[in-house]
Design an enzyme around this catalytic site. Sequence first.
Site, PDB file in Angstrom:
ATOM      1  N   GLY A 123       0.822  -1.205   0.000  1.00 40.98           N
ATOM      2  CA  GLY A 123       0.000   0.000   0.000  1.00 40.98           C
ATOM      3  C   GLY A 123       0.852   1.249   0.000  1.00 40.98           C
ATOM      4  O   GLY A 123       2.083   1.191   0.058  1.00 40.98           O
ATOM      5  N   GLU A 131      -1.169 -10.635   3.026  1.00 43.98           N
ATOM      6  CA  GLU A 131      -0.924  -9.826   4.218  1.00 43.98           C
ATOM      7  C   GLU A 131      -1.242 -10.627   5.474  1.00 43.98           C
ATOM      8  O   GLU A 131      -0.482 -10.613   6.445  1.00 43.98           O
ATOM      9  CB  GLU A 131      -1.774  -8.552   4.160  1.00 43.98           C
ATOM     10  CG  GLU A 131      -1.283  -7.560   3.122  1.00 43.98           C
ATOM     11  CD  GLU A 131      -2.235  -6.410   2.870  1.00 43.98           C
ATOM     12  OE1 GLU A 131      -1.822  -5.433   2.216  1.00 43.98           O
ATOM     13  OE2 GLU A 131      -3.389  -6.480   3.333  1.00 43.98           O
ATOM     14  N   ALA A 134      -3.455   0.085   6.906  1.00 47.04           N
ATOM     15  CA  ALA A 134      -4.829  -0.395   7.017  1.00 47.04           C
ATOM     16  C   ALA A 134      -5.750   0.605   6.338  1.00 47.04           C
ATOM     17  O   ALA A 134      -5.434   1.790   6.216  1.00 47.04           O
ATOM     18  CB  ALA A 134      -5.227  -0.580   8.480  1.00 47.04           C
ATOM     19  N   GLY A 163      -7.046  -4.578   2.556  1.00 47.76           N
ATOM     20  CA  GLY A 163      -7.289  -5.199   1.269  1.00 47.76           C
ATOM     21  C   GLY A 163      -7.696  -4.244   0.179  1.00 47.76           C
ATOM     22  O   GLY A 163      -8.050  -4.675  -0.919  1.00 47.76           O
TER      23      GLY A 163
END
Length: 226
Positions: free
Chosen positions: A34, A108, A88, A100
């Site tokens: 991310g 993860e 997150a 996700g």
Amino acid sequence: MLTQQELKQNAAQAAVDYILPMLRTDVIVGVGTGSTADLFIDGLAMHKERFRGAVSSSDRSSARLSALGVRVFDLNDVQTMPVYVDGADEIDAGLHMIKGGGGALTREKIVASVAERFVCIVDESKLVQKLGRFPLPVEVIPMARAAVARELVRLGGQPVLREGFVTDNGCEILDVAGLAIAQPEQLEAAINNIPGVVTCGLFAIAGADIALMSTQDGVRELRAPR
């Protein structure tokens, strides 16, 4: 006023500072996926001589690590890691998370399970009183997509296929809006038990141990209640 990018950078740097005392030449670090994890990777790579390498949760992160000179290991060759660092999409006061948004939720969850400690890095916009504003990603085996979607509707959700997206595992993602997540551990177990689900993006049964949350007033350290 700090921008969101600056807040993410501060959280990432706080994580680098947090794990520096753990680094030794035999240590392997778990790394997530991310935009905030990207910033952590960049900071971690500056200390690549101090640790053995990393295991990552996605092809994207592995490529970034390798490009910066960090050796990437297959998880099958790693027995334990002191820490896994990842972001997150949402996190609550109990350090339960929805993850996700980038589609790497299964890897993860797997990499995090091998680490002794999960450190979540977020900016303050990700802290919520109750999970569920962010649609819950559910990774599914393609042939089961419709069957899983019907079960998610029965649970009160509104599943939508993430069009044109395939996970690193060759599967698909259903993004589920409208869920009332009052009991995240129970909902995680219920969704994961639907045939055809690889895993869902609730990280509640095993949430974060520590969250480093970047705010306008600095980085706060939140710990999971025991």
